[in-house]
Design a protein around this motif. Structure first.
Motif, short mmCIF file in Angstrom:
data_model
loop_
_atom_site.label_atom_id
_atom_site.label_comp_id
_atom_site.label_asym_id
_atom_site.label_seq_id
_atom_site.Cartn_x
_atom_site.Cartn_y
_atom_site.Cartn_z
N UNK A 46 5.15 38.32 -3.51
CA UNK A 46 4.28 39.14 -4.35
C UNK A 46 4.41 38.65 -5.79
N UNK A 47 3.28 38.51 -6.47
CA UNK A 47 3.26 38.03 -7.85
C UNK A 47 2.34 38.91 -8.69
N UNK A 48 2.84 39.36 -9.83
CA UNK A 48 2.06 40.17 -10.76
C UNK A 48 2.27 39.60 -12.16
N UNK A 49 1.18 39.17 -12.79
CA UNK A 49 1.27 38.55 -14.10
C UNK A 49 1.12 39.57 -15.22
N UNK A 50 1.80 39.29 -16.34
CA UNK A 50 1.69 40.16 -17.51
C UNK A 50 0.37 39.93 -18.22
N UNK A 55 3.66 32.20 -16.42
CA UNK A 55 4.61 31.09 -16.35
C UNK A 55 5.50 31.10 -15.14
N UNK A 56 5.37 32.11 -14.26
CA UNK A 56 6.12 32.11 -13.00
C UNK A 56 5.46 31.14 -12.03
N UNK A 57 6.28 30.50 -11.20
CA UNK A 57 5.73 29.61 -10.16
C UNK A 57 6.65 29.66 -8.94
N UNK A 58 6.09 29.34 -7.78
CA UNK A 58 6.84 29.43 -6.53
C UNK A 58 6.07 28.71 -5.44
N UNK A 200 11.17 41.28 -13.31
CA UNK A 200 11.44 42.45 -12.48
C UNK A 200 12.61 43.26 -13.06
N UNK A 201 13.74 42.61 -13.32
CA UNK A 201 14.90 43.35 -13.82
C UNK A 201 14.71 43.76 -15.28
N UNK A 202 13.80 43.08 -16.00
CA UNK A 202 13.57 43.42 -17.41
C UNK A 202 12.36 44.34 -17.61
N UNK A 247 3.24 45.18 -16.79
CA UNK A 247 4.55 44.66 -17.19
C UNK A 247 4.44 43.76 -18.42
N UNK A 248 5.54 43.69 -19.19
CA UNK A 248 5.58 42.84 -20.37
C UNK A 248 5.81 41.38 -20.01
N UNK A 249 6.28 41.13 -18.80
CA UNK A 249 6.55 39.76 -18.36
C UNK A 249 6.06 39.61 -16.92
N UNK A 250 5.85 38.36 -16.51
CA UNK A 250 5.42 38.10 -15.14
C UNK A 250 6.50 38.55 -14.16
N UNK A 251 6.07 39.08 -13.02
CA UNK A 251 6.98 39.56 -11.99
C UNK A 251 6.65 38.88 -10.66
#
Length: 268
Positions: A46-50, A55-58, A200-202, A247-251
């Motif tokens: 699962x990916x959710x962008x801010x 900048x997350x990749x997988x 996620x943790x932030x 979210x403030x950052x990508x998750x």
């Protein structure tokens, strides 16, 4: 440099909005649309962008020998500039895995690749950096060899125990002579592996309190159901904790549930 009024005009420009939407669609094409079909595990993501771009990749890449690679990373920052650097790293990883099965060697190559760009600008060098977790799992032994280059520690749930996979190197792109070590972990039937990014943790609530690693570990320990149900539970809890705010950052989260390995039947 654009003045504040100019920046407002750029933000309101429908042509810019259209280009960002197109870039988002192209970025979305990079990521896998489904998980590998395996007899020995089930994989969900699962990916959710801010922002529109992230900048997350997988990805998950099945090697010719049947081993399964999986990687997850987070480049510095988020938004348009992070998306550009992410695309560079993502493309390089895909190319490198075609002829490389050693996580240490592969992550070393990624580090050299990023530092070669960072040398071009002292003002922008920190943007060419990333955390990266890269692992290769042998289905026959269910052992994973991995490098964790400054990424948040993946978690393994084994019964009621939560086992973190600690870092083995610093993030890539900062140092040309990066010391990189590998780790090993042997999974058992019933284990659940969780890979995630620090968004996620932030994730923060209205009081500025972070979701944190303790809540994440408790969610991993207590949530029932398959990989898809777990991801639903996790992201619902994140949304509830954050009061429904973006979210403030990508998750990003990847969950791998391990079954007993069953070799494919021999061809007749």
């Amino acid at each position: 440099m654009a003045e504040p009024d100019d920046k407002a005009k750029i933000a309101a420009d429908p042509c810019i909005d259209g280009e960002l939407a197109l870039a988002h669609k192209i970025e979305d094409l990079l990521f896998p649309k489904s998980s590998p079909l395996c007899t020995w595990c089930c994989i969900g993501v699962r990916n959710q962008m801010a922002d529109e771009l992230g900048g997350d990749y997988f990805d998950f890449i099945t090697m010719p020998d049947g081993c399964q690679t999986l990687f997850i990373g987070d480049v510095t920052g988020h938004g348009l500039h992070a998306s550009i650097v992410m695309s560079l790293v993502y493309g390089y990883l895909h190319r490198a895995t075609q002829g490389e099965c050693d996580p240490v060697s592969l992550v070393s190559q990624v580090n050299r690749f990023l530092t070669s760009f960072a040398r071009r600008s002292q003002a922008l060098d920190h943007f060419f950096s990333s955390t990266l977790f890269f692992g290769i799992i042998d289905p026959a032994t269910q052992e994973m060899v991995y490098v964790n280059a400054g990424h948040v520690p993946p978690l393994v749930r084994r019964g009621a125990e939560i086992i973190p996979l600690d870092t083995t190197a610093q993030p890539v792109g900062f140092f040309e002579d990066l010391e990189i070590n590998s780790g090993r972990f042997r999974f058992a039937a019933g284990d659940r592996l969780l890979l995630y990014t620090d968004g996620i943790v932030e994730c923060a609530n209205g009081a500025g309190e972070l979701f944190g690693s303790d809540r994440l570990g408790e969610t991993l320990r207590s949530a029932s159901g398959d990989d898809a149900e777990f991801l639903d539970t996790l992201f619902n809890r994140l949304q509830g904790f954050g009061g429904g705010e973006r979210p403030d950052d990508d998750c990003t989260a990847i969950v791998v549930d391990f079954n007993t390995f069953r070799p494919a039947p021999a061809a007749r």
